[in-house]
Design an enzyme around this catalytic site. Structure first.
Site, PDB file in Angstrom:
ATOM      1  CG  ASP A  49      47.819  55.431  31.975  1.00 12.34           C
ATOM      2  OD1 ASP A  49      46.995  55.388  32.320  1.00 12.34           O
ATOM      3  OD2 ASP A  49      48.563  54.158  32.155  1.00 12.34           O
ATOM      4  CG  ASP A  52      44.801  51.172  45.621  1.00 10.67           C
ATOM      5  OD1 ASP A  52      43.769  50.694  46.214  1.00 10.67           O
ATOM      6  OD2 ASP A  52      46.054  50.914  46.196  1.00 10.67           O
TER       7      ASP A  52
END
Length: 305
Positions: free
Chosen positions: A123, A201
């Site tokens: 991840d 982000d």
């Protein structure tokens, strides 16, 4: 909604005890009761409560329930202690800062995992780690999980949670995936089965877009490192970011295929986005975004055999 309400009276009572939802659409006579922790609820109610909250539209929740409470409910069955981080964690980190361009040292995988030959899920941008911990707890002997996170304090807390849960199939690393991904996974003894990049982000400002984690070099490394039939799961609540990630992976069509092309039971909308979350658990960002009524854009790719 009435049938759901009637079918789970105990779940409704526990939910009312924890959260105060004042929407008249769902509760005609809401009563604030003394708050209790979801960690003290009967284990069998956790999944009922999560399904219950997921069935309530954001418009019925956002006025009176905070997203941290819903995150706690989503991950209630982990029963994690609340370790204080000490300082506020920055939401936006520049991955191109010189101190973050140093490759992370490769660990001894035999020390990190009980069985380092198991299929691996990585991840990228694992955040608090709850999402990966939830998966690791449910697959303790069949898969290993590696979380790469650029905010070190989150990694340290996640590792404390790993110890608390006594899991031997999950590890978190303070690492910049743009720099260290290939080096790390190339040394792992087992097959790389799944890579997830979930709500990275967005770095909205045009001059900062080069900071976005999904760039061609990382995409190339992921695709090259995946085992045959290995998968990539991407998602974002920002359409522009999701589309940019999608374009990068669509460009690898010689090596990747989208899962709905080979699995007829997986459904997409008219624009090719997955209709639902296939993981069985939402990330914290998903919980926040869906509470605000945002759409989550998802794609899963599979490497050709």
């Amino acid at each position: 909604m009435g049938s759901l309400y009637a079918a789970m009276p105990r779940a409704r009572e526990a939910l009312c005890s924890t959260l105060f939802i004042s929407s008249p659409t769902f509760f005609s006579n809401p009563i604030r009761k003394p708050k209790i922790s979801v960690a003290h609820m009967p284990h069998r109610l956790h999944h009922q409560l999560r399904r219950y909250c997921a069935a309530i539209p954001a418009s019925g929740l956002s006025r009176s329930v905070r997203s941290p409470e819903l995150v706690a409910l989503e991950y209630a069955d982990l029963n994690l202690p609340d370790y204080e981080l000490g300082v506020r964690i920055r939401q936006h980190v520049n991955p191109l800062k010189s101190s973050l361009l140093i490759p992370t040292q490769v660990p001894d995988w035999n020390e990190v995992f009980k069985d380092s030959t198991l299929p691996l899920m990585v991840d990228i941008g694992s955040g608090s780690g709850r999402f990966l911990l939830w998966l690791a707890k449910r697959n303790p002997s069949s898969k290993n999980y590696l979380g790469l996170e650029i905010r070190q304090k989150l990694v340290k807390r996640a590792e404390k949670w790993v110890d608390e849960l006594a899991l031997s199939n999950i590890h978190f690393m303070f690492a910049n995936a743009m720099v260290s991904f290939k080096q790390l996974v190339s040394t792992y003894p087992g097959p790389l089965e799944l890579v997830s990049i979930l709500c990275p982000d967005p770095h909205f400002k045009k001059r900062y877009r080069k900071r976005r984690v999904v760039q061609k070099p990382l995409v190339d490394s992921i695709v090259d490192s995946l085992a045959p039939r290995g998968q990539v799961f991407i998602q974002s609540d920002v359409h522009e970011v999701a589309l940019e990630m999608r374009n990068h992976f669509d460009a690898k069509s010689d090596m990747l295929v989208h899962v709905d092309d080979i699995h007829p039971n997986i459904h997409c909308d008219d624009d090719g986005w997955l209709s639902s979350n296939p993981m069985g658990i939402r990330t914290e960002r998903e919980v926040h975004a869906e509470l605000e009524g945002a759409k989550i854009f998802r794609r899963i790719y599979q490497k050709r055999s």
